[in-house]
Design a protein around this motif. Sequence first.
Motif, mmCIF file in Angstrom:
data_model
loop_
_atom_site.group_PDB
_atom_site.id
_atom_site.type_symbol
_atom_site.label_atom_id
_atom_site.label_comp_id
_atom_site.label_asym_id
_atom_site.label_seq_id
_atom_site.Cartn_x
_atom_site.Cartn_y
_atom_site.Cartn_z
ATOM 1 N N LEU A 88 0.869 -1.008 -0.314
ATOM 2 C CA LEU A 88 0.187 0.192 0.098
ATOM 3 C C LEU A 88 0.921 1.266 -0.114
ATOM 4 C CD1 LEU A 88 -2.972 -1.393 2.037
ATOM 5 C CD2 LEU A 88 -3.102 -0.133 -0.497
ATOM 6 N N GLN A 89 2.164 1.391 0.932
ATOM 7 C CA GLN A 89 2.562 2.532 1.274
ATOM 8 C C GLN A 89 3.626 2.475 -0.423
ATOM 9 O OE1 GLN A 89 4.996 1.828 4.119
ATOM 10 N NE2 GLN A 89 4.590 2.519 5.795
ATOM 11 N N ALA A 90 3.396 1.440 -0.994
ATOM 12 C CA ALA A 90 4.275 1.626 -3.056
ATOM 13 C C ALA A 90 3.302 2.377 -3.861
ATOM 14 C CB ALA A 90 5.270 -0.109 -3.038
ATOM 15 N N GLU A 91 2.552 1.821 -3.056
ATOM 16 C CA GLU A 91 1.361 2.370 -4.952
ATOM 17 C C GLU A 91 0.820 3.841 -3.930
ATOM 18 O OE1 GLU A 91 -3.551 1.288 -5.701
ATOM 19 O OE2 GLU A 91 -2.168 -0.274 -4.549
ATOM 20 N N ASN A 92 1.017 3.877 -2.913
ATOM 21 C CA ASN A 92 1.031 5.596 -2.475
ATOM 22 C C ASN A 92 1.096 6.563 -2.924
ATOM 23 O OD1 ASN A 92 -0.790 7.629 -1.002
ATOM 24 N ND2 ASN A 92 0.285 7.320 0.131
ATOM 25 N N ALA A 93 2.917 5.736 -3.101
ATOM 26 C CA ALA A 93 3.746 6.696 -3.728
ATOM 27 C C ALA A 93 3.831 6.857 -4.695
ATOM 28 C CB ALA A 93 5.231 6.141 -2.984
ATOM 29 N N GLN A 94 3.124 5.685 -5.692
ATOM 30 C CA GLN A 94 3.522 5.559 -7.238
ATOM 31 C C GLN A 94 2.273 6.616 -7.419
ATOM 32 O OE1 GLN A 94 4.832 5.049 -9.711
ATOM 33 N NE2 GLN A 94 3.767 5.693 -10.985
ATOM 34 N N LEU A 95 1.042 6.387 -6.852
ATOM 35 C CA LEU A 95 -0.016 7.337 -7.432
ATOM 36 C C LEU A 95 0.096 9.493 -7.207
ATOM 37 C CD1 LEU A 95 -3.123 5.567 -4.965
ATOM 38 C CD2 LEU A 95 -2.539 6.183 -7.867
ATOM 39 N N ASN A 100 1.257 14.660 -8.971
ATOM 40 C CA ASN A 100 2.207 15.400 -9.188
ATOM 41 C C ASN A 100 2.159 15.719 -10.804
ATOM 42 O OD1 ASN A 100 2.507 15.695 -7.000
ATOM 43 N ND2 ASN A 100 4.194 14.824 -6.610
ATOM 44 N N GLU A 101 2.647 14.473 -11.774
ATOM 45 C CA GLU A 101 2.807 14.752 -13.271
ATOM 46 C C GLU A 101 1.526 15.528 -13.623
ATOM 47 O OE1 GLU A 101 4.171 10.585 -14.577
ATOM 48 O OE2 GLU A 101 5.864 11.134 -13.260
ATOM 49 N N LEU A 102 0.857 14.984 -13.263
ATOM 50 C CA LEU A 102 -0.631 15.370 -13.572
ATOM 51 C C LEU A 102 -1.210 17.438 -13.809
ATOM 52 C CD1 LEU A 102 -3.251 12.168 -13.732
ATOM 53 C CD2 LEU A 102 -2.235 12.548 -15.446
ATOM 54 N N THR A 103 -0.675 17.010 -12.091
ATOM 55 C CA THR A 103 -0.754 18.761 -12.073
ATOM 56 C C THR A 103 -0.307 19.206 -13.027
ATOM 57 O OG1 THR A 103 -1.329 18.165 -10.056
ATOM 58 C CG2 THR A 103 -0.573 20.582 -10.044
ATOM 59 N N LEU A 104 1.472 18.901 -12.686
ATOM 60 C CA LEU A 104 2.338 20.177 -13.851
ATOM 61 C C LEU A 104 1.935 20.084 -15.175
ATOM 62 C CD1 LEU A 104 5.885 18.570 -12.153
ATOM 63 C CD2 LEU A 104 5.112 20.701 -11.877
ATOM 64 N N ALA A 105 1.276 18.638 -15.814
ATOM 65 C CA ALA A 105 1.002 19.257 -16.848
ATOM 66 C C ALA A 105 -0.417 19.320 -17.263
ATOM 67 C CB ALA A 105 0.909 17.304 -17.540
ATOM 68 N N MET A 106 -1.074 19.864 -16.304
ATOM 69 C CA MET A 106 -1.579 20.409 -16.085
ATOM 70 C C MET A 106 -1.899 22.229 -16.021
ATOM 71 S SD MET A 106 -5.005 19.174 -17.141
ATOM 72 C CE MET A 106 -6.569 20.477 -16.689
ATOM 73 N N ALA A 107 -0.626 22.240 -15.554
ATOM 74 C CA ALA A 107 -0.513 24.028 -15.669
ATOM 75 C C ALA A 107 -0.016 24.546 -16.242
ATOM 76 C CB ALA A 107 0.809 24.152 -14.277
ATOM 77 N N GLU A 108 0.758 23.178 -17.020
ATOM 78 C CA GLU A 108 2.032 23.985 -18.373
ATOM 79 C C GLU A 108 0.648 24.024 -19.449
ATOM 80 O OE1 GLU A 108 4.543 20.837 -20.134
ATOM 81 O OE2 GLU A 108 5.791 21.099 -18.040
ATOM 82 N N VAL A 109 -0.378 23.026 -19.657
ATOM 83 C CA VAL A 109 -1.813 23.475 -20.412
ATOM 84 C C VAL A 109 -2.647 24.641 -20.229
ATOM 85 C CG1 VAL A 109 -3.564 22.462 -21.450
ATOM 86 C CG2 VAL A 109 -2.257 21.627 -20.631
#
Length: 117
Positions: A88-95, A100-109
């Motif tokens: 669960l900790q590994a899955e949480n870190a991945q999520l 974060n990647e999606l947030t950065l991509a949306m900020a760029e768009v």
Amino acid sequence: MAEISYAYIQVDGNGAVQNIAMFENYEDANRITRAVYGDQAFAAEYRYAVRPGGIDRFHDGRFWMVAEDGTETEAEYIPTEQDKINMLQAENAQLKEESNELTLAMAEVIGGGVYAE
């Protein structure tokens, strides 16, 4: 004070799963297993779905379920509570990383003028 016991798989010297029993620690489990089933016997933490009574087997470093026709399939691993927490900790870190990647991509768009109101 309450004593905590853990389940151990008792395997005889021929690799047959003989019993699943409760012990307070590995040393006692292994010592008693050898005393009952012979010097080549051993105890293993109950982490595999196996049946006692000499039906299922241990060989090649793994536990095996034996069907009525003699075919063997690797026994299912039963994760411990700590294993589940680690997964669960590994899955949480991945999520979090993906979020974060999606947030950065949306900020760029949005910041790049691609998205307009």
